[in-house]
Design a protein around this motif. Sequence first.
Motif, short mmCIF file in Angstrom:
data_model
loop_
_atom_site.label_atom_id
_atom_site.label_comp_id
_atom_site.label_asym_id
_atom_site.label_seq_id
_atom_site.Cartn_x
_atom_site.Cartn_y
_atom_site.Cartn_z
N ILE A 26 43.98 37.91 38.14
CA ILE A 26 43.02 38.57 39.04
C ILE A 26 41.70 38.95 38.39
CG2 ILE A 26 44.88 39.39 40.52
CD1 ILE A 26 44.51 42.18 39.32
N ASN A 27 41.45 38.59 37.12
CA ASN A 27 40.13 38.83 36.56
C ASN A 27 39.04 38.19 37.43
OD1 ASN A 27 39.85 40.49 34.24
ND2 ASN A 27 40.90 38.98 32.99
N GLY A 39 38.04 40.12 40.54
CA GLY A 39 37.05 41.16 40.28
C GLY A 39 35.65 40.61 40.21
N LYS A 89 45.09 42.27 35.49
CA LYS A 89 44.01 43.15 35.07
C LYS A 89 42.67 42.61 35.56
CE LYS A 89 46.10 44.79 30.73
NZ LYS A 89 45.92 44.87 29.25
N VAL A 90 41.74 43.54 35.81
CA VAL A 90 40.34 43.18 35.96
C VAL A 90 39.63 43.81 34.76
CG1 VAL A 90 38.25 43.38 37.35
CG2 VAL A 90 40.45 43.02 38.46
N VAL A 95 34.77 40.15 33.42
CA VAL A 95 33.95 40.05 34.62
C VAL A 95 32.49 39.80 34.24
CG1 VAL A 95 33.05 41.34 36.60
CG2 VAL A 95 35.49 41.45 36.03
#
Length: 361
Positions: free
Chosen positions: A62-63, A66, A207-208, A213
Amino acid sequence: MKTLREDDWFGHTVPRGSCASAEVIVSQSFSGYDVKIPLHVWRGPIDGPTVSITAAVHGDEINGVGAIRRIIRDKPFELFAGTLVLVPVVNLLGFERHARYLPDRRDLNRSFPGSKHGSLTARYARAFYEAIVKRCEYGIDLHTAALRRTNFPNVRADLSDPRLAAFARAFGAELTIDSKGPPGSLRAAACKAGCATLILEAGEVWKVEPTMVEYTLHGIENSLRSLGMVAGEPLEPAYRLETDATQWIRAAYGGFLEFHVAPGDIVSKGDRIATNTSLVGDEQSSVVAPRDAVILGMTTIPSVGPGDPVCHLAYARRSKLRKAEKAVTQMEVGSLHERIRDDLASNVDVLDDPDLTTTPG
C-alpha cells in the motif's frame, strides 16, 4: 469493447482541463453485489498521452496507495497535457482483507490479461485489463517487497524496448532492473498490448512510508515531464545503476541474524552482510557478498532457517559501483537517498561488522 469518446470514463464526462472520480466494475462479491474499483481521471487542457498509475495489485502493498492518494488530493504538479488514470487500489478484494491475493487464493499479478470465463482472479484481471490497460499508452505500477521483506526503491522495466527504456530512465531511479516481467504480470500484459509499463518496487507491505511516497511522487513527475504532460525536464539522479543480474543470498544454517548492511548499501565481494548466531549469541556462520553489489532488498525478520532468503543483491560492474559510492558520499546531509536508507534500516537492527572480509564459518 465498444469505442468510447476520449472524455467518457465509466459514465462520467471528463472534459479537457478537468478531473473526476469514477468507478469501474471488475467482479461481484459473494453476496452478488458489484465490486467496483474507485479511480480518478485527471485531464490536462491539451491533447497528450494517457497514463495509468496503479497500486495494490497485491492487496497488502500500500505504499503506492499513499502516493496516488497524494496526487488526487494535493495535485502536487500541474498537468498541462494528456490524461492521468489514477487507480489507488487494483486488488480491492485483497486490500479489504489486508491480503496479497484474491479470495480464491490466486495471484492477480500472475493472471493478466485474464479471461472472461476463467477463475475469479482471471475474470477480475480481464475486466481491469479491458477497462483501463487497453485505454492507456503508458503505465506506472507501484509495488513493495513481499511480506517480511523490504526493498530499496528500484524501477523494473524491459530496457530492450526503446520507448519503455526512455520512459523508465526518465523516472530518475538510481537503480533500474532490466527485465520483461513474469508471465501474467500486469506490466508484461500491458507492454504486450502496447501500453509501455514500468513498475516501482519500494519499501514493505502494510505501510505508507513517507520517504517512499516522496520518492514515488518525484519519479512520477519526472516520467510525466518526459512525455510533455508536466512542465520541465526530468531531474537526473545522483547516480545510475542498470543491471539484469540479481540474486537472493540465503542462510546456510538456522539461527538469529545480526545485520551489517541496510537496503541501498553498496558492498564488495567478501563483505559480511549478516552474522548468524545462536540465541545466546554464539557466532555460527557469516553471510557474505559473493560479488560486488548493491543491496536491493532484505528480510526484516532476523530468525531464519536453512535456505531462507536473507538479502537480495543487484550486481553491477565494479567501476559503476565505485562511481555510485562516490556520488553517495557527496550528497548533502539529509538528502532523500540518505533518509530512505536510514528509514529502511530502522526496520532491521544494523550493527557494525568487526571484520568486513570475514568468510563463512
